[in-house]
Design a protein around this motif. Structure first.
Motif, mmCIF file in Angstrom:
data_model
loop_
_atom_site.group_PDB
_atom_site.id
_atom_site.type_symbol
_atom_site.label_atom_id
_atom_site.label_comp_id
_atom_site.label_asym_id
_atom_site.label_seq_id
_atom_site.Cartn_x
_atom_site.Cartn_y
_atom_site.Cartn_z
ATOM 1 N N LEU A 207 0.812 -1.217 0.000
ATOM 2 C CA LEU A 207 0.000 0.000 0.000
ATOM 3 C C LEU A 207 0.845 1.267 0.000
ATOM 4 O O LEU A 207 0.325 2.374 0.114
ATOM 5 N N ALA A 208 2.175 1.110 -0.123
ATOM 6 C CA ALA A 208 3.069 2.270 -0.027
ATOM 7 C C ALA A 208 2.734 3.353 -1.045
ATOM 8 O O ALA A 208 2.898 4.549 -0.764
ATOM 9 N N SER A 209 2.256 2.963 -2.209
ATOM 10 C CA SER A 209 1.984 3.962 -3.242
ATOM 11 C C SER A 209 0.896 4.942 -2.813
ATOM 12 O O SER A 209 0.877 6.101 -3.243
ATOM 13 N N TRP A 210 -0.021 4.486 -1.965
ATOM 14 C CA TRP A 210 -1.076 5.388 -1.473
ATOM 15 C C TRP A 210 -0.471 6.536 -0.675
ATOM 16 O O TRP A 210 -0.974 7.661 -0.693
ATOM 17 N N LEU A 211 0.615 6.257 0.035
ATOM 18 C CA LEU A 211 1.291 7.305 0.789
ATOM 19 C C LEU A 211 2.165 8.186 -0.109
ATOM 20 O O LEU A 211 2.340 9.375 0.158
ATOM 21 N N GLU A 212 2.702 7.612 -1.166
ATOM 22 C CA GLU A 212 3.673 8.326 -2.007
ATOM 23 C C GLU A 212 3.037 9.139 -3.124
ATOM 24 O O GLU A 212 3.593 10.162 -3.535
ATOM 25 N N ASP A 213 1.900 8.702 -3.634
ATOM 26 C CA ASP A 213 1.296 9.397 -4.768
ATOM 27 C C ASP A 213 0.919 10.830 -4.383
ATOM 28 O O ASP A 213 0.270 11.061 -3.348
ATOM 29 N N GLU A 214 1.315 11.792 -5.229
ATOM 30 C CA GLU A 214 0.969 13.184 -4.947
ATOM 31 C C GLU A 214 -0.529 13.387 -5.155
ATOM 32 O O GLU A 214 -1.091 13.017 -6.192
ATOM 33 N N ASP A 215 -1.182 13.968 -4.165
ATOM 34 C CA ASP A 215 -2.630 14.195 -4.193
ATOM 35 C C ASP A 215 -2.857 15.697 -4.317
ATOM 36 O O ASP A 215 -2.754 16.437 -3.334
ATOM 37 N N VAL A 216 -3.121 16.156 -5.540
ATOM 38 C CA VAL A 216 -3.326 17.579 -5.808
ATOM 39 C C VAL A 216 -4.787 17.808 -6.167
ATOM 40 O O VAL A 216 -5.324 17.166 -7.070
ATOM 41 N N ARG A 217 -5.419 18.768 -5.468
ATOM 42 C CA ARG A 217 -6.850 19.010 -5.661
ATOM 43 C C ARG A 217 -7.085 20.486 -5.995
ATOM 44 O O ARG A 217 -6.646 21.370 -5.258
ATOM 45 N N PRO A 218 -7.807 20.751 -7.096
ATOM 46 C CA PRO A 218 -8.050 22.143 -7.494
ATOM 47 C C PRO A 218 -9.062 22.835 -6.584
ATOM 48 O O PRO A 218 -9.946 22.195 -6.005
ATOM 49 N N PHE A 219 -8.913 24.159 -6.430
ATOM 50 C CA PHE A 219 -9.944 24.955 -5.781
ATOM 51 C C PHE A 219 -11.178 24.979 -6.683
ATOM 52 O O PHE A 219 -11.049 25.138 -7.906
ATOM 53 N N VAL B 164 -2.187 20.720 -2.159
ATOM 54 C CA VAL B 164 -1.477 19.455 -2.065
ATOM 55 C C VAL B 164 -1.834 18.830 -0.723
ATOM 56 O O VAL B 164 -1.625 19.453 0.326
ATOM 57 N N VAL B 165 -2.409 17.643 -0.761
ATOM 58 C CA VAL B 165 -2.835 16.965 0.466
ATOM 59 C C VAL B 165 -1.743 15.983 0.875
ATOM 60 O O VAL B 165 -1.441 15.033 0.140
ATOM 61 N N ARG B 166 -1.117 16.236 2.011
ATOM 62 C CA ARG B 166 -0.048 15.398 2.532
ATOM 63 C C ARG B 166 -0.608 14.415 3.557
ATOM 64 O O ARG B 166 -1.536 14.716 4.298
ATOM 65 N N LYS B 167 -0.003 13.232 3.599
ATOM 66 C CA LYS B 167 -0.362 12.211 4.591
ATOM 67 C C LYS B 167 0.853 12.023 5.488
ATOM 68 O O LYS B 167 1.804 11.331 5.133
ATOM 69 N N ASP B 168 0.838 12.644 6.636
ATOM 70 C CA ASP B 168 1.959 12.587 7.566
ATOM 71 C C ASP B 168 1.698 11.549 8.650
ATOM 72 O O ASP B 168 0.548 11.350 9.064
ATOM 73 N N PRO B 169 2.750 10.871 9.142
ATOM 74 C CA PRO B 169 2.555 9.922 10.245
ATOM 75 C C PRO B 169 2.059 10.635 11.489
ATOM 76 O O PRO B 169 2.490 11.753 11.797
ATOM 77 N N VAL B 170 1.164 9.987 12.224
ATOM 78 C CA VAL B 170 0.536 10.646 13.362
ATOM 79 C C VAL B 170 1.491 10.789 14.538
ATOM 80 O O VAL B 170 1.332 11.701 15.356
ATOM 81 N N PHE C 11 -3.688 14.308 8.128
ATOM 82 C CA PHE C 11 -3.710 14.977 6.825
ATOM 83 C C PHE C 11 -3.356 16.460 6.957
ATOM 84 O O PHE C 11 -3.745 17.129 7.914
ATOM 85 N N LYS C 12 -2.609 16.956 5.970
ATOM 86 C CA LYS C 12 -2.243 18.375 5.926
ATOM 87 C C LYS C 12 -2.456 18.868 4.492
ATOM 88 O O LYS C 12 -2.001 18.256 3.529
ATOM 89 N N SER C 13 -3.140 19.981 4.342
ATOM 90 C CA SER C 13 -3.370 20.584 3.037
ATOM 91 C C SER C 13 -2.462 21.811 2.860
ATOM 92 O O SER C 13 -2.470 22.714 3.707
#
Length: 495
Positions: free
Chosen positions: A134-146, A154-160, A487-489
């Protein structure tokens, strides 16, 4: 011993570890500062065979300080998800290499039949390898338009952060690894605490982590009872808690985490139902019955210990269930033929015996079993089938966690679904039918976290979790991995 199967031999297998005085912190086994020790008792004989420390507050502080230090300043903070995935695969190999020792120790701890515990290492390795994928889910860049354009996020997935992982006694390896694997992949560090009576088999997992090259402080282990667990949950360095166990303890953990605004995953008790539809082929139901309704001597959270049978076929269902349960051998959990072992502890034996007394007093009819086993050693309860059970009976409403199944009657499908949903729990369930589409339709109506059609099993790729008093959050799948990230945007203008 008046039970089917081989009585426990006085000569038991010799485990890798017996009397220990250490815990694992910052990459090394360190002597506990606690004076108290917890006994490890063979449930099949009632004899003590090992001890572990009841770790002190100083031990807990040291473990969480190591986890916090490794998370914030150690090399772990600079690893990528792909690097962590490769490490998980190495851990899986090391866990499998220790399968035999893990099984022997596990069976000595909780009395699970060796046929059950022998698969623990392979299952744990499978979890580790699947989560690594499942590593790719953490690595794939998640960019969402306004929505209005002109910018994006850019939505980051940081370890808690440092996680406290608390596992129960019934499946002490797999129910720890299902927390450990996603926590490590996400980039978290951990402090593990097994149940007091199953505190030695988890050392094989710790040893596997060390052999695989997990950096110091990333994986830590403390042992102890409820006070140790409470210190871990409330510790200021704990960022998240993951717990599997009883609903009453889960409530206390949830209250503490709510007070501290601390994320928590809880997989708790169950009182699941197996709905037998009128068209079900009972000869095809029979081979799936024990694993679905009485797995691990009934000491499994999701099993369907309430069987709901149509009135038109009630006697047939009772006869089939009675035949299957009565013919399954009970005895020494190291005997290859044993299906039903002992209760894991004196306390659990007493709980199940009280449920038997209650069922008899309320008018349930035991078609097989119904009593403690006639033995002069160990904590054995006869595998029991209760017929003529009504929804108001205690045995139909409370989690027994022993080799006891109840058969209730229903007149139509709406009543069957209503009976299945008439519980404060919502963890598992199964529908038996010759028509998979009809069974699927019934499964859709059941208010529970997981439902099987003609079988039940956990899927490493699908979320597993409970509703209502069965817990909060999920394990397995992407959804289980998401429990260990925050999550961090990051918003930025285009052009």
């Amino acid at each position: 011993m008046n039970v089917t199967g081989t009585p426990p031999s006085p000569a038991r297998p010799v485990p890798r570890w017996t009397h220990t005085d250490d815990y694992y912190v910052d990459g090394a086994w360190v002597r506990s500062t606690a004076a108290a020790r917890l006994p490890q008792i063979d449930p099949a004989t009632g004899r003590e065979w090992g001890t572990v420390p009841d770790c002190s507050a100083e031990d807990v502080d040291a473990a969480l300080a190591a986890a916090d230090r490794a998370f914030r300043t150690g090399p772990w903070a600079r690893t990528t998800p792909s690097e962590r995935a490769a490490l998980l695969c190495r851990i899986a190999d090391e866990v499998e290499a220790r399968a035999a020792g893990t099984a022997v120790t596990n069976t000595l701890e909780n009395g699970s039949p060796i046929g059950e515990t022998r698969g623990a290492a392979a299952n744990a390795a499978g979890i580790l390898r699947h989560v690594a994928g499942l590593a790719s889910w953490l690595e794939d860049e998640d960019v969402r338009p306004f929505p209005a354009g002109g910018a994006e996020s850019v939505v980051r997935k940081d370890p808690v952060g440092p996680c406290v992982l608390i596992a129960p006694w019934n499946f002490p390896i797999n129910l720890m690894v299902v927390k450990l694997a996603p926590a490590l992949l996400a980039g978290c560090t951990v402090v593990m605490k097994p149940a007091p009576g199953t505190s030695l088999s988890i050392r094989f997992v710790v040893e596997a982590c060390a052999a695989a090259g997990v950096p110091a402080g990333v994986v830590n282990l403390v042992t102890g009872g409820g006070e140790v667990g409470d210190r871990l949950v409330r510790h200021p360095l704990t960022a998240k808690v993951a717990f599997t166990g009883s609903t009453p303890v889960g409530r206390r953990i949830a209250a503490a985490c709510g007070e501290l605004l601390r994320p928590v995953t809880l997989e708790l008790g169950g009182k699941s139902s197996a709905i037998v539809l009128e068209d079900a082929d009972l000869e095809r139901v029979a081979p799936a019955l024990i694993r679905t309704c009485l797995r691990n001597t009934g000491q499994t959270c999701y099993i369907s210990t309430r069987i709901l049978a149509p009135s038109s076929r009630y006697d047939e269902v009772v006869d089939m269930v009675t035949r299957v349960v009565a013919s399954a051998p009970q005895g020494d959990p190291f005997d290859e033929d044993t299906v039903f072992g002992p209760m894991a502890s004196q306390a659990q034996y007493d709980v199940v015996r009280d449920h038997l007394d209650s069922a008899h007093a309320e008018g349930a009819r035991a078609t097989t079993g119904g009593h403690p086993a006639d033995t002069d050693q160990g904590w054995f309860i006869e595998p029991t089938v209760f017929a003529d059970v009504t929804p108001d009976m205690r045995v139909a409403r409370e989690e027994v966690f022993g080799p006891v199944v109840s058969i209730l009657r229903y007149d139509d499908l709406d009543e069957a679904v209503a009976l299945a949903n008439d519980t404060r729990f919502g963890l598992g369930g199964v529908v038996f039918s010759a028509d998979p589409a009809a069974a699927q339709a019934v499964a859709e109506r059941m208010d529970t976290g997981s439902v099987g059609v003609n079988f039940f099993a956990s899927n490493h790729n699908a979320p597993f979790g409970g509703r209502h008093d069965s817990g909060l959050g999920v394990e397995y799948g992407i959804e289980g991995l998401a429990q260990y990230v925050t999550f961090k945007s990051i918003h930025r203008r285009l052009g």
